[in-house]
Design a protein around this motif. Structure first.
Motif, mmCIF file in Angstrom:
data_model
loop_
_atom_site.group_PDB
_atom_site.id
_atom_site.type_symbol
_atom_site.label_atom_id
_atom_site.label_comp_id
_atom_site.label_asym_id
_atom_site.label_seq_id
_atom_site.Cartn_x
_atom_site.Cartn_y
_atom_site.Cartn_z
ATOM 1 N N LEU A 229 -32.159 -41.242 -3.730
ATOM 2 C CA LEU A 229 -32.584 -40.891 -5.060
ATOM 3 C C LEU A 229 -31.677 -41.415 -6.168
ATOM 4 C CD1 LEU A 229 -33.445 -37.103 -4.731
ATOM 5 C CD2 LEU A 229 -35.044 -38.714 -5.328
ATOM 6 N N GLY A 230 -30.465 -41.671 -5.701
ATOM 7 C CA GLY A 230 -29.402 -42.238 -6.644
ATOM 8 C C GLY A 230 -28.172 -41.650 -7.019
ATOM 9 N N TYR A 231 -28.049 -40.518 -6.140
ATOM 10 C CA TYR A 231 -26.541 -39.830 -6.280
ATOM 11 C C TYR A 231 -25.476 -40.528 -5.497
ATOM 12 C CZ TYR A 231 -29.336 -35.863 -8.020
ATOM 13 O OH TYR A 231 -30.085 -34.797 -8.928
ATOM 14 N N ARG A 232 -24.229 -40.345 -6.071
ATOM 15 C CA ARG A 232 -23.063 -40.810 -5.788
ATOM 16 C C ARG A 232 -22.228 -39.750 -4.839
ATOM 17 N NH1 ARG A 232 -21.302 -45.820 -7.177
ATOM 18 N NH2 ARG A 232 -23.491 -46.150 -7.703
ATOM 19 N N ILE A 233 -22.218 -38.429 -5.651
ATOM 20 C CA ILE A 233 -21.525 -37.456 -4.914
ATOM 21 C C ILE A 233 -22.392 -36.385 -4.790
ATOM 22 C CG2 ILE A 233 -19.406 -35.765 -5.493
ATOM 23 C CD1 ILE A 233 -18.795 -37.657 -7.633
ATOM 24 N N ALA A 234 -22.069 -35.644 -3.514
ATOM 25 C CA ALA A 234 -22.877 -34.567 -3.213
ATOM 26 C C ALA A 234 -21.813 -33.256 -3.068
ATOM 27 C CB ALA A 234 -23.676 -34.658 -2.008
ATOM 28 N N ALA A 235 -21.665 -32.471 -4.014
ATOM 29 C CA ALA A 235 -20.617 -31.487 -4.041
ATOM 30 C C ALA A 235 -21.261 -30.279 -3.359
ATOM 31 C CB ALA A 235 -20.457 -31.026 -5.322
ATOM 32 N N TYR A 236 -20.153 -29.529 -2.413
ATOM 33 C CA TYR A 236 -20.742 -28.308 -1.554
ATOM 34 C C TYR A 236 -19.759 -27.253 -2.076
ATOM 35 C CZ TYR A 236 -23.893 -31.240 1.232
ATOM 36 O OH TYR A 236 -24.844 -32.254 1.294
ATOM 37 N N PRO A 237 -20.336 -26.481 -3.290
ATOM 38 C CA PRO A 237 -19.080 -25.708 -3.906
ATOM 39 C C PRO A 237 -18.453 -24.417 -3.284
ATOM 40 C CG PRO A 237 -21.358 -25.324 -4.827
ATOM 41 C CD PRO A 237 -21.479 -26.480 -3.989
ATOM 42 N N LEU A 238 -19.447 -23.861 -2.412
ATOM 43 C CA LEU A 238 -19.136 -22.660 -1.638
ATOM 44 C C LEU A 238 -19.369 -22.577 -0.368
ATOM 45 C CD1 LEU A 238 -20.753 -20.075 -4.506
ATOM 46 C CD2 LEU A 238 -18.421 -20.898 -4.252
ATOM 47 N N THR A 239 -19.491 -23.844 0.373
ATOM 48 C CA THR A 239 -19.912 -23.866 1.685
ATOM 49 C C THR A 239 -18.712 -23.238 2.543
ATOM 50 O OG1 THR A 239 -21.316 -25.472 1.610
ATOM 51 C CG2 THR A 239 -20.304 -25.023 3.869
ATOM 52 N N LEU A 240 -17.319 -23.651 2.136
ATOM 53 C CA LEU A 240 -16.277 -23.357 2.896
ATOM 54 C C LEU A 240 -15.862 -21.767 2.550
ATOM 55 C CD1 LEU A 240 -13.655 -26.213 2.512
ATOM 56 C CD2 LEU A 240 -15.404 -25.617 4.437
ATOM 57 N N LEU A 241 -16.090 -21.337 1.239
ATOM 58 C CA LEU A 241 -15.613 -20.013 0.965
ATOM 59 C C LEU A 241 -16.815 -19.087 1.693
ATOM 60 C CD1 LEU A 241 -13.993 -18.005 -0.866
ATOM 61 C CD2 LEU A 241 -15.766 -18.379 -2.391
ATOM 62 N N SER A 242 -17.982 -19.449 1.709
ATOM 63 C CA SER A 242 -18.857 -18.609 2.310
ATOM 64 C C SER A 242 -18.713 -18.658 3.703
ATOM 65 C CB SER A 242 -20.303 -19.052 2.162
ATOM 66 O OG SER A 242 -20.664 -19.143 0.791
ATOM 67 N N CYS A 243 -18.440 -19.540 4.431
ATOM 68 C CA CYS A 243 -18.231 -19.649 5.784
ATOM 69 C C CYS A 243 -16.902 -18.771 6.181
ATOM 70 C CB CYS A 243 -18.077 -20.922 6.371
ATOM 71 S SG CYS A 243 -19.626 -21.715 6.610
ATOM 72 N N ALA A 244 -15.926 -18.994 5.403
ATOM 73 C CA ALA A 244 -14.545 -17.932 5.686
ATOM 74 C C ALA A 244 -14.804 -16.702 5.484
ATOM 75 C CB ALA A 244 -13.555 -18.696 4.679
ATOM 76 N N VAL A 245 -15.752 -16.332 4.259
ATOM 77 C CA VAL A 245 -15.903 -14.778 4.236
ATOM 78 C C VAL A 245 -16.580 -14.256 5.414
ATOM 79 C CG1 VAL A 245 -17.301 -13.267 2.921
ATOM 80 C CG2 VAL A 245 -15.778 -14.667 1.645
ATOM 81 N N ARG A 246 -17.649 -14.920 5.792
ATOM 82 C CA ARG A 246 -18.289 -14.473 7.118
ATOM 83 C C ARG A 246 -17.354 -14.278 8.353
ATOM 84 N NH1 ARG A 246 -23.874 -13.651 8.353
ATOM 85 N NH2 ARG A 246 -23.438 -12.811 6.389
ATOM 86 N N ALA A 247 -16.725 -15.338 8.434
ATOM 87 C CA ALA A 247 -15.747 -15.274 9.737
ATOM 88 C C ALA A 247 -14.657 -14.134 9.470
ATOM 89 C CB ALA A 247 -15.193 -16.600 9.892
ATOM 90 N N MET A 248 -14.028 -13.890 8.399
ATOM 91 C CA MET A 248 -13.353 -12.780 8.384
ATOM 92 C C MET A 248 -14.262 -11.547 8.339
ATOM 93 S SD MET A 248 -10.666 -13.788 5.152
ATOM 94 C CE MET A 248 -11.708 -14.556 3.980
#
Length: 290
Positions: A229-248
């Motif tokens: 499509l023409g994007y240069r950055i794909a940000a994943y804003p809450l992936t790490l936080l969401s996975c950390a919360v679920r792991a805890m």
């Protein structure tokens, strides 16, 4: 250690390459280090994630600029990769915007995101209803660009939430205006479908960023499609936080049931991650030879 090139220069070099960059977002020094060790060349300090991890409050402007800068300074000192910081609305009038950029640059950031919501702002996927008038949005961006040109060496990510508040046409007008003023990266928050994402890439020049929030408003597209499509950055804003919360939560459930959690990092790996081995090696250099 200090580098010959500034972090902003390193970030610009990354973004100059004709390819999509996957950018997991961090919320503290440890999560930033994990991003770096996983081989990603850049990260972003998410305002939502920092508000949640540091204060356990929603991303509605409750965290102060001082707290964000303090968190960002710790993050930037913990890694060598460029870090973009969430600058929200710039925290006031054009003079405040300029000072915010100066403070973020001094803290070690490579870039900053400035948006056009009214203050207090809120997460763009939780029902944004108000953005500032065009004139105020342009004043903010002019102030940010002026601060950059005056020495606050940061890559400026210009964000608009006008899609949710006023519609796609107004959002695209603003992004084109931000590009004309000299913003480095353009960010349309919360497009509703792939057609809107494609229109953004077709009608707004420059480096474009996509926000891949799981369970959010924008469709989650695979990296190859974002690149096409023409994007240069794909940000994943809450992936790490969401996975950390679920792991805890899973670990706490195990403990409540009298079980020792098994899905965990080994203590030896955790020691190495935070630098115990390097710390002991440093002390050995100064050990008394006698």
């Amino acid at each position: 250690m200090p580098k010959t090139d500034t972090q902003a220069k390193r970030l610009r070099a990354l973004l100059a390459e004709d390819r999509l960059r996957i950018m997991p977002c961090c919320f503290d020094a440890l999560s930033a280090r994990l991003v770096e060790q996983a081989g990603f060349p850049l990260t972003f300090m998410s305002g939502f994630a920092v508000s949640a991890a540091r204060l356990a409050v929603p991303d509605t402007g409750l965290i102060s600029v001082t707290e964000m800068i303090d968190q960002g300074r710790n993050i930037c000192q913990a890694v060598d990769i460029p870090v973009i910081g969430d600058g929200d609305t710039g925290h006031g009038n054009p003079a405040n915007v300029r000072r915010t950029l100066e403070q973020y640059a001094a803290a070690g950031f490579a870039g900053i995101m400035i948006e056009d919501q009214v203050a207090p702002k809120r997460c763009g996927h939780t029902g944004v209803k108000e953005v500032v008038e065009r004139a105020e949005a342009l004043r903010r961006m002019r102030a940010a660009v002026d601060a950059r040109e005056a020495g606050a060496d940061l890559v400026i990510v210009a964000r608009t939430d006008a899609r949710s508040a006023l519609g796609l046409d107004e959002a695209l007008w603003r992004l084109n205006a931000f590009a004309d003023l000299g913003a480095d990266v353009l960010f349309l928050e919360a497009p509703r479908d792939e057609t809107e994402m494609a229109r953004f890439c077709d009608q707004v020049p420059g480096i474009r960023m996509a926000n891949m929030l799981e369970d959010g408003i924008t469709p989650l597209l695979p990296p190859e499609r974002l690149n096409a499509l023409g994007y240069r950055i794909a940000a994943y804003p809450l992936t790490l936080l969401s996975c950390a919360v679920r792991a805890m939560q899973t670990a706490l459930d195990d403990l409540a049931q009298g079980r020792t959690p098994t899905n965990r990092t080994r203590f030896s790996e955790l020691r190495q991650l935070v630098g115990f081995d390097a710390y002991d090696a440093l002390l050995d250099r100064y050990a008394d030879s006698d």
